[in-house]
Every structure is written in C-alpha cells, then in structure tokens.
Scaffold this active site. Structure first.
Site, PDB file in Angstrom:
ATOM      1  CG  ASP A  32     -78.444 -27.885  86.735  1.00  0.00           C
ATOM      2  OD1 ASP A  32     -77.314 -28.368  86.586  1.00  0.00           O
ATOM      3  OD2 ASP A  32     -79.487 -28.543  86.578  1.00  0.00           O
ATOM      4  CG  ASP A  34     -77.868 -32.006  81.721  1.00  0.00           C
ATOM      5  OD1 ASP A  34     -78.272 -32.176  80.561  1.00  0.00           O
ATOM      6  OD2 ASP A  34     -76.665 -31.958  82.031  1.00  0.00           O
TER       7      ASP A  34
END
Length: 283
Positions: A32, A34
């Site tokens: 991922d 953010d």
C-alpha cells in the site's frame, strides 16, 4: 500514529507461528502507499531502506493503492523525485484497475465520473467515453475536486438506472492534515440520496487487484506478501487472496484495533523499515 507504535513493545510481533520465516522467503511484496510507504507524499523513515532491501535480495515490488484520483504517470514521477525508479507495471491503482475491469467485462461505455481530470483521462485512455449527460455507468472515486453538482448528477443518473460503480470502499484517506473523505464516503452520500446501492465496489478488500498482481508477476500466492496499514482493506484483501500479510503501524491501525478486530495479519511491524531488517536478517 506515534501512540500506535508505542503500543508495540518490540519492533515486530508474529501473530502466526512461522510467519516471519515464510515472509522472508516471499518473492513478491505488494505495498500500500498512503500510510504505509508515505504520508502526504513524505516517505516514512525506513521506506527507502525497504526498497533497497528488495533490490539487494532480488525480490519484486508492486505498489497497490486504493487511491483513485491519480494517473499512473503521476505516481511514477512522484517516486522518481524521491530517487526511486519504477516501471508502469509496478504501480496499480484502484481507479485505473476499475477502468480496465469495466472495459473487459462490459466493453467501452459512456461513463460519468465523480473524480479528478486525471482519473477521467485514465478512463478515456483505456477506451471509455467520459460524459456529463446520459451515462451508462456512474463511477465514484476519491475526488478532491468534489462539488454538490457532481453528487447531484451522480444521484440522478443512478436513480435512472445507470450502473453504480465505486472504485474503492475507503471512507477516508490518511493525510498530514488528518483524515480526508474518500470514495466510500462520497458514494455513501449518493447511495443515501438515491436509495440505490452500488452495483460494483472495486479496490481492496476485494481480492481481484492482488490476484491480478500475482498473476502478472508469475508467482504463487504463498510467495506473495501484502503490506499495509489498514486491517479492513489491505490485510483483509491479502487474506482473501491467500497471501501472507504484514500490518505496519504508521497509518490507520493500532494495536488496540488489532486486538479487537477479527481480521488478523500474520505479522505486525512498527514500519516497513523494520520489515526490511527482517528480510535482511538483521532481526
């Protein structure tokens, strides 16, 4: 986020026996962005170390984000400014993947997009026609240019029978300013105003994205590891896709949430720098 880290007394915690060694043997790491690699464009301490570690070990890296308001090129340019060179196949976004999925399943469509100009460009690039009136499909994304007019149009179009698609279920996106309303929150307004539930919700925790990444990289699911900061998207997506999972405590989740949640990662690390140390045999 600092409080979350303080709740983990050691650099990492193994929630499944043998997970650390199995994760060390993984060939593909799906990250991922953010809250995991950076916050508001600023990398966490240890993020560069993680990328360098994978390079030294000859392991594959793909960034997978539910962020649906940007082009692939904008991410490539952003990472290049950090000194990290990525190929187009190393960035997968929920927005672009939604556009490609709709094309594969339904062919080119007239699409009304609640979103930025960047994501409209991506839908046009793959073959759809982006329209302001009489759409066949309404797509709700993470829209930082959101207006009342956009919500009104989306509500009226889905009420008249347009396919209702949401790029990702996230209610908020982490930022240095605090949580920002994400696609899930925007879609909720359209759903409640129209009385129509989304026909398709893409992005994590749906396993489609991870399965696609695994397939494109020619590895088995037991050779892949999903790394993220959210239990109900990143970790659940990895579990549903059958990969190994690592939760980092630099974003949304903390140890209290882990203890209360039925969704459990295989391993918890304070940050991806710790995961780099694990892969390199330092801890």
């Amino acid at each position: 986020m600092d409080n979350a880290n303080q709740n983990l007394s050691e650099p990492y915690a193994e929630l499944k026996e043998g997970a650390k060694e199995r994760i060390k043997n993984c060939e593909l790491f799906i990250l991922d962005i953010d809250g995991t690699f950076y916050l508001s464009g600023k990398p966490f301490e240890g993020s560069r170390k993680f990328v360098d570690a994978l390079g030294r070990l000859g392991k594959k890296l793909v960034f997978l984000t539910n962020n649906s308001n940007r082009t692939i090129e904008s991410y490539i340019n952003e990472f290049e400014e950090m000194g990290i060179k990525l190929g187009r196949n190393q960035i997968v976004t929920a927005g672009v993947a939604t556009a490609e999925y709709l094309l594969e399943e339904f062919g080119p469509k007239r699409v009304y997009i609640v979103g930025t100009d960047d994501i409209k460009y991506e839908f046009q690039r793959v073959g759809h026609t982006v329209v302001e009136e009489d759409p066949e499909v309404v797509v709700v994304t993470f829209d930082k240019t959101l207006t009342y007019e956009k919500i009104k149009k989306a509500t009226q179009f889905v009420s008249k029978g347009a396919l209702f698609v949401v790029t990702n279920p996230d209610l908020n996106c982490p930022s240095s300013e605090g949580p920002l309303p994400d696609a899930g929150a925007i879609a909720s307004a359209v759903r409640k105003a129209s009385g129509v539930y989304p026909n398709i919700i893409f992005g994590k925790p749906e396993p489609k994205l991870i399965e696609m990444v695994i397939r494109h990289n020619n590895v088995g699911k037991n050779e892949a590891c999903m790394v993220g900061d959210r239990l109900y998207t990143d970790i659940l997506a990895g579990i549903q896709a059958g990969t190994w999972t690592v939760l980092v405590l630099t974003g949304e989740a903390n140890m209290e949430q882990v203890q209360k949640s039925p969704i459990k990662p295989h391993l918890i690390a304070k940050d991806i720098g710790v995961l780099a140390d694990i892969l390199l045999g330092g801890i």
